[in-house]
Motif scaffolding. Structure first.
Motif, PDB file in Angstrom:
ATOM      1  N   UNK A 165      51.006  64.326  25.909  1.00 34.25           N
ATOM      2  CA  UNK A 165      51.705  65.562  25.098  1.00 34.25           C
ATOM      3  C   UNK A 165      53.190  64.866  25.116  1.00 34.25           C
ATOM      4  N   UNK A 166      53.120  65.250  23.489  1.00 38.31           N
ATOM      5  CA  UNK A 166      54.436  65.105  22.777  1.00 38.31           C
ATOM      6  C   UNK A 166      55.927  65.607  23.343  1.00 38.31           C
ATOM      7  N   UNK A 167      55.550  67.046  23.582  1.00 39.30           N
ATOM      8  CA  UNK A 167      57.181  67.779  24.188  1.00 39.30           C
ATOM      9  C   UNK A 167      57.430  69.091  23.558  1.00 39.30           C
ATOM     10  N   UNK A 168      57.959  70.382  23.495  1.00 43.30           N
ATOM     11  CA  UNK A 168      57.943  71.549  22.910  1.00 43.30           C
ATOM     12  C   UNK A 168      59.330  71.157  22.165  1.00 43.30           C
ATOM     13  N   UNK A 169      59.293  71.957  21.636  1.00 40.28           N
ATOM     14  CA  UNK A 169      60.685  72.296  21.029  1.00 40.28           C
ATOM     15  C   UNK A 169      60.585  73.853  20.795  1.00 40.28           C
ATOM     16  N   UNK A 170      60.273  74.609  21.134  1.00 33.83           N
ATOM     17  CA  UNK A 170      59.444  76.256  21.252  1.00 33.83           C
ATOM     18  C   UNK A 170      59.679  76.823  22.479  1.00 33.83           C
ATOM     19  N   UNK A 171      59.764  76.228  23.261  1.00 33.24           N
ATOM     20  CA  UNK A 171      59.798  76.589  24.336  1.00 33.24           C
ATOM     21  C   UNK A 171      60.994  76.692  25.048  1.00 33.24           C
ATOM     22  N   UNK A 172      60.976  77.820  26.072  1.00 34.03           N
ATOM     23  CA  UNK A 172      62.206  77.769  27.142  1.00 34.03           C
ATOM     24  C   UNK A 172      61.696  78.129  28.664  1.00 34.03           C
ATOM     25  N   UNK A 173      62.191  77.420  29.289  1.00 31.56           N
ATOM     26  CA  UNK A 173      62.708  75.545  29.320  1.00 31.56           C
ATOM     27  C   UNK A 173      61.621  75.302  28.769  1.00 31.56           C
ATOM     28  N   UNK A 174      61.521  73.612  28.251  1.00 32.77           N
ATOM     29  CA  UNK A 174      60.332  72.290  27.424  1.00 32.77           C
ATOM     30  C   UNK A 174      59.419  72.355  29.099  1.00 32.77           C
ATOM     31  N   UNK A 175      58.131  72.106  27.426  1.00 34.93           N
ATOM     32  CA  UNK A 175      57.172  71.708  28.331  1.00 34.93           C
ATOM     33  C   UNK A 175      56.545  70.662  27.522  1.00 34.93           C
ATOM     34  N   UNK A 176      55.273  70.316  28.201  1.00 36.30           N
ATOM     35  CA  UNK A 176      55.438  68.544  28.074  1.00 36.30           C
ATOM     36  C   UNK A 176      55.651  67.374  28.624  1.00 36.30           C
ATOM     37  N   UNK A 177      56.193  66.559  27.775  1.00 39.08           N
ATOM     38  CA  UNK A 177      56.890  65.235  27.690  1.00 39.08           C
ATOM     39  C   UNK A 177      56.178  64.465  28.839  1.00 39.08           C
ATOM     40  N   UNK A 178      55.221  64.340  29.483  1.00 44.72           N
ATOM     41  CA  UNK A 178      54.134  63.433  30.380  1.00 44.72           C
ATOM     42  C   UNK A 178      52.879  63.569  29.707  1.00 44.72           C
ATOM     43  N   UNK A 179      52.007  62.473  30.168  1.00 42.21           N
ATOM     44  CA  UNK A 179      50.430  62.334  30.296  1.00 42.21           C
ATOM     45  C   UNK A 179      49.839  62.943  31.236  1.00 42.21           C
ATOM     46  N   UNK A 180      49.007  63.582  31.023  1.00 39.60           N
ATOM     47  CA  UNK A 180      48.152  64.409  31.857  1.00 39.60           C
ATOM     48  C   UNK A 180      46.797  63.853  32.490  1.00 39.60           C
TER      49      UNK A 180
ATOM     50  N   UNK B 190      51.340  76.695  26.532  1.00 37.23           N
ATOM     51  CA  UNK B 190      51.936  76.207  26.067  1.00 37.23           C
ATOM     52  C   UNK B 190      53.390  75.263  25.065  1.00 37.23           C
ATOM     53  N   UNK B 191      53.480  74.952  24.375  1.00 29.69           N
ATOM     54  CA  UNK B 191      54.060  74.051  23.224  1.00 29.69           C
ATOM     55  C   UNK B 191      54.125  73.162  23.653  1.00 29.69           C
ATOM     56  N   UNK B 192      53.053  72.423  24.682  1.00 29.90           N
ATOM     57  CA  UNK B 192      53.252  71.021  25.202  1.00 29.90           C
ATOM     58  C   UNK B 192      52.811  70.399  24.265  1.00 29.90           C
ATOM     59  N   UNK B 193      52.752  70.365  23.092  1.00 31.94           N
ATOM     60  CA  UNK B 193      52.350  69.791  21.844  1.00 31.94           C
ATOM     61  C   UNK B 193      50.881  68.718  22.197  1.00 31.94           C
ATOM     62  N   UNK B 194      50.207  68.643  23.171  1.00 36.53           N
ATOM     63  CA  UNK B 194      49.127  67.569  23.139  1.00 36.53           C
ATOM     64  C   UNK B 194      48.774  67.531  22.183  1.00 36.53           C
ATOM     65  N   UNK B 195      49.154  66.099  21.742  1.00 32.16           N
ATOM     66  CA  UNK B 195      48.381  65.019  21.147  1.00 32.16           C
ATOM     67  C   UNK B 195      47.686  64.222  20.606  1.00 32.16           C
ATOM     68  N   UNK B 196      47.354  63.089  21.681  1.00 30.28           N
ATOM     69  CA  UNK B 196      46.726  61.978  22.940  1.00 30.28           C
ATOM     70  C   UNK B 196      45.120  62.859  23.011  1.00 30.28           C
ATOM     71  N   UNK B 197      44.296  62.217  23.018  1.00 27.83           N
ATOM     72  CA  UNK B 197      43.604  62.602  23.831  1.00 27.83           C
ATOM     73  C   UNK B 197      42.331  61.268  24.015  1.00 27.83           C
ATOM     74  N   UNK B 198      42.383  60.937  25.090  1.00 25.98           N
ATOM     75  CA  UNK B 198      41.247  60.061  25.305  1.00 25.98           C
ATOM     76  C   UNK B 198      40.529  59.752  26.839  1.00 25.98           C
TER      77      UNK B 198
END
Length: 420
Positions: free
Chosen positions: A343-358, A325-333
């Motif tokens: 994963x660009x990272x959330x603004x609407x989740x507490x605690x944050x999610x994303x902010x990584x590459x999976x 949820x809310x990971x802002x998964x933008x890139x795909x290759x």
């Protein structure tokens, strides 16, 4: 102003990101708050010599630094790398009122409100060395994003049009004026301005991603004409049809190499709680409807869009694989054995999610197994963001490339996957 800090802690996730990931994510009851849950990482940038954290056996190198908001990447057949240095165009009617003011304030802290450089740079590696020269391939664009080479044409998806430029491999500057292939939905709202483009496996079709003009239809469905969809465009004459719809923001797209099928990474809606709704990746079927805005993850009804459309909800297809949820998964290759997701990272989740590459492993053209982290360390222990990964690509030697729009850097990760 008193409500702002209260809204940031009014909702807290009860589930882990992992619980909202995979082929069968948990989908708890919806939550609503007076103001959106705001929990974002203030942009700080990287200290000299610092870098994201990669796994065992991996070498990570900054191949370009000091860029202006690099968002998207495209690797040419000769291994030159195109980088879209870009940000949102003016959107005077987007998110007005108190909610819009708060959102813009928070996005500014996240490093997302900067003027667009409106250019595409080209990175070329020195033979036998790890350094790259940078050239300004083209500028004066209008918030460019997706790029695709087809024959002797370089296609660029601006925020309001798909353009074609004459191009030969080896060029480091394009001075020719682009030809407009087709207009794309834009206007004074243009909520999701990031238009992406990829070519079909046979080169006969260009798929263009057009995000929604709202979170959940609050601007009225008339403002959503042609949006929340992937277009199929004929590159010869610009004629187009809606290939698939109900996709809130299908930014990342790629052709799965074993099957030739189109896949997309889709950003889902906000403001239903920290545990909803998972972003996802899915095989995109011709003519399919994926729910937005009337339902999510298949036929889970969102009551906010009015009037309701039970007829469309009944047609909604559940996606293949949730990305949290809310990971802002933008890139795909796609790599050799699966898909990399920025994963660009959330603004609407507490605690944050994303902010990584999976990495999501694939078997026989389908996701198979749990995702694994490839790059982390984009946030510090205080919640500040050194960087935020966006576009991802694979270069000619199989290394992973990552555009970092807060760190203003393109990272190269070799090998693409850690050995641990």
């Amino acid at each position: 102003m008193v409500a702002l800090p209260l809204s940031a802690c009014a909702d807290h996730a009860n589930l882990s990101v992992a619980a909202g990931s995979g082929p069968s994510p948990q989908l708890p009851p919806q939550k609503t708050t007076l103001l959106p849950t705001l929990k974002i990482a203030p942009a700080r940038g990287w200290a000299s010599g610092a870098a994201p954290i990669a796994g065992k056996g991996v070498s990570i190198t900054a191949i370009a630094q000091g860029l202006e908001h690099p968002r998207w990447l495209y690797v040419l057949p000769n291994d030159d790398i195109l980088v879209a240095e870009t940000n949102a165009p003016p959107k005077p009617e987007d998110s007005k009122g108190l909610k819009g003011w708060v959102t813009k304030l928070v996005m500014k802290r996240a490093g997302a409100v900067t003027p667009s450089a409106n250019r595409i740079s080209l990175l070329r590696r020195h033979p036998g060395r790890e350094t790259y020269d940078r050239f300004i391939l083209m500028d004066g664009l209008n918030s460019p994003f997706g790029m695709a080479l087809l024959g002797d044409g370089l296609y660029v998806a601006d925020s309001d049009a798909l353009l074609r430029f004459p191009f030969r491999l080896g060029q480091t500057r394009v001075n020719d004026a682009g030809v407009k292939v087709t207009g794309l939905p834009a206007g004074p709202i243009n909520h999701h301005w990031t238009k992406n483009v990829v070519s079909s496996a046979d080169g006969r079709t260009l798929f263009v991603a057009v995000g929604s003009n709202s979170n959940a239809g609050e601007n009225g469905m008339a403002a959503e004409s042609g949006r929340a969809a992937i277009w199929a465009v004929d590159p010869r004459n610009g004629s187009h049809t809606i290939f698939a719809s109900g996709l809130r923001n299908p930014v990342g797209m790629g052709i799965e190499p074993r099957t030739g099928a189109l896949w997309a990474a889709v950003n889902e809606r906000d403001e239903l709680g920290s545990d909803l709704v998972p972003d996802y990746m899915t095989r995109v079927r011709r003519g399919a409807f994926y729910g937005w805005p009337y339902s999510y993850y298949g036929q889970h009804v969102d009551p906010r869009p009015q009037p309701p459309r039970p007829d469309l909800v009944a047609k909604a297809i559940p996606p293949d694989y949730a990305l949290g949820p809310h990971t802002a998964s933008l890139g795909l290759a796609f790599g050799e054995h699966g898909a990399f997701i920025g994963q660009h990272g959330s603004w609407n989740r507490n605690p944050p999610s994303g902010y990584k590459v999976i990495f999501v492993p694939f078997h026989k053209g389908r996701p198979s197994g749990r995702s694994r982290d490839v790059l982390t360390g984009f946030r510090d222990e205080h919640g500040n963001a050194y960087g935020r990964p966006v576009g991802v690509a694979i270069d000619g030697k199989g290394a992973l490339l990552v555009a970092d729009d807060v760190g203003n850097t393109v990272w190269r990760v070799s090998p693409a996957l850690p050995t641990d």
